[in-house]
Design an enzyme around this catalytic site. Structure first.
Site, PDB file in Angstrom:
ATOM      1  CG  HIS A 139     -27.511  17.454 -19.553  1.00 45.35           C
ATOM      2  ND1 HIS A 139     -28.734  17.682 -20.119  1.00 45.35           N
ATOM      3  CD2 HIS A 139     -26.622  17.972 -20.434  1.00 45.35           C
ATOM      4  CE1 HIS A 139     -28.603  18.306 -21.269  1.00 45.35           C
ATOM      5  NE2 HIS A 139     -27.326  18.493 -21.487  1.00 45.35           N
ATOM      6  CB  CYS A 158     -25.482  15.222 -26.141  1.00 42.17           C
ATOM      7  SG  CYS A 158     -25.453  16.842 -26.943  1.00 42.17           S
ATOM      8  CG  HIS A 164     -22.816  18.145 -22.704  1.00 46.40           C
ATOM      9  ND1 HIS A 164     -23.449  16.915 -22.723  1.00 46.40           N
ATOM     10  CD2 HIS A 164     -23.741  19.052 -23.166  1.00 46.40           C
ATOM     11  CE1 HIS A 164     -24.680  17.055 -23.183  1.00 46.40           C
ATOM     12  NE2 HIS A 164     -24.888  18.343 -23.458  1.00 46.40           N
ATOM     13  CG  HIS A 166     -26.214  23.117 -21.874  1.00 42.47           C
ATOM     14  ND1 HIS A 166     -25.881  23.406 -23.173  1.00 42.47           N
ATOM     15  CD2 HIS A 166     -26.477  21.781 -21.852  1.00 42.47           C
ATOM     16  CE1 HIS A 166     -25.934  22.312 -23.908  1.00 42.47           C
ATOM     17  NE2 HIS A 166     -26.299  21.308 -23.129  1.00 42.47           N
ATOM     18  CG  ASP A 204     -26.474  27.415  -9.993  1.00 44.53           C
ATOM     19  OD1 ASP A 204     -26.114  27.338 -11.186  1.00 44.53           O
ATOM     20  OD2 ASP A 204     -26.030  28.265  -9.205  1.00 44.53           O
ATOM     21  CG  HIS A 205     -22.457  25.684 -10.150  1.00 39.71           C
ATOM     22  ND1 HIS A 205     -23.231  26.819 -10.328  1.00 39.71           N
ATOM     23  CD2 HIS A 205     -21.235  25.978 -10.644  1.00 39.71           C
ATOM     24  CE1 HIS A 205     -22.488  27.761 -10.896  1.00 39.71           C
ATOM     25  NE2 HIS A 205     -21.276  27.274 -11.106  1.00 39.71           N
ATOM     26  CD  GLU A 250     -29.851  21.982 -24.253  1.00 43.14           C
ATOM     27  OE1 GLU A 250     -29.838  20.972 -23.525  1.00 43.14           O
ATOM     28  OE2 GLU A 250     -30.126  21.950 -25.474  1.00 43.14           O
TER      29      GLU A 250
END
Length: 265
Positions: A139, A158, A164, A166, A204-205, A250
């Site tokens: 994100h 960020c 970037h 997580h 996801d991904h 996170e």
């Protein structure tokens, strides 16, 4: 009032239903008691006495045993984590020293699932069931309401235009009565299917800012992610169970929690 938790371990085999396959788990058991501190001893309760009660009245009966064969309670009730936690609570609650009360029982049969019995849940016979999930996503923290300079000052690294990522850990907790037939608040496979459809398959991904419509004009901060997941999951939990709490890690150092108490504010 002070709450103290004592952790113990045991292993047991069981059949969840009369004709189901015999399986076993090594359980982590947290017994929490609450009460005032004794000013003379500086203690809430003598841990040795608490251990004695739990071991003599519970663990000695079930550790290394088949629950269905050993305990009459499980000859008529499914040997699910919810019912095992209830059995432990009902067994030790009347035996505790008078100066303390049983606060909760937390029973974890696997690394990704645990159930909790609480003495102060508002509805009788309600349990909490938590399942843990993982997803990876990237994100960029950037607000349309701020200037480029304000975004850089507020979000720092960020705000990187390329984003970037997580590895998120999501704890989904539901609350409800134990179904007398299944012994479950909700079958874990049912919760798995809901979370897969509403969260994992969408997030996801993914690059949340671009791939997930709800974040097209919303900053995909962890705060907003956990709130958005709540809004997606809450109407999907079949009654009489309900969504009770979400915890989103996170990073190992950043935890965000959203619960039904937040929804009522």
């Amino acid at each position: 009032m002070l709450i103290m938790t004592r952790r113990l371990y045991f292993a047991a085999a069981h059949r969840e239903l009369p004709n189901s396959e015999l399986t076993g788990n090594t359980y982590t058991l947290d017994v929490a008691v609450r009460g005032p501190i004794n000013e003379r001893t500086g203690l809430l309760v003598n841990i040795k006495e608490l251990d004695r009660i739990v071991k003599e009245r519970v663990l000695n009966q079930i550790d290394g045993k088949c629950l269905n064969d050993r305990i009459s309670f499980f000859q008529t009730q499914p040997a699910t984590p919810e019912n095992i936690a209830t059995y432990i609570a009902e067994t030790i609650q009347p035996l505790l020293p008078s100066e303390v009360q049983l606060h909760s029982i937390r029973l974890q049969p696997t690394p990704v699932l645990y159930t909790e019995w609480f003495s102060q849940l508002t509805e009788a016979a309600n349990m909490l069931l938590t399942k843990i999930y993982e997803f990876s996503a990237s994100h960029r923290l950037h607000s349309d309401h701020l200037s480029e300079e304000e975004n850089r000052d507020l979000f720092g690294k960020c705000n990187n235009p390329n984003g970037h990522g997580h590895n998120y850990e999501l704890e989904v907790t539901i609350c409800g009565p134990i179904n007398p037939t299944t012994g479950r608040v909700l079958p874990p496979e049912c919760l798995d299917a809901i979370v897969e459809r509403e969260v994992l398959s969408r997030y996801d991904h993914r690059y949340l800012n671009l791939d997930v419509p709800e974040f097209a004009h919303v900053v995909p901060s962890a705060e907003m992610i956990v709130k958005t997941i709540w809004e997606r999951l809450r109407p999907c939990i079949p009654t009489p169970a309900r969504l009770y709490r979400l915890r989103l890690y996170e990073t190992p150092r950043n935890l965000f929690e959203y619960s039904e108490a937040d929804q009522k504010e």
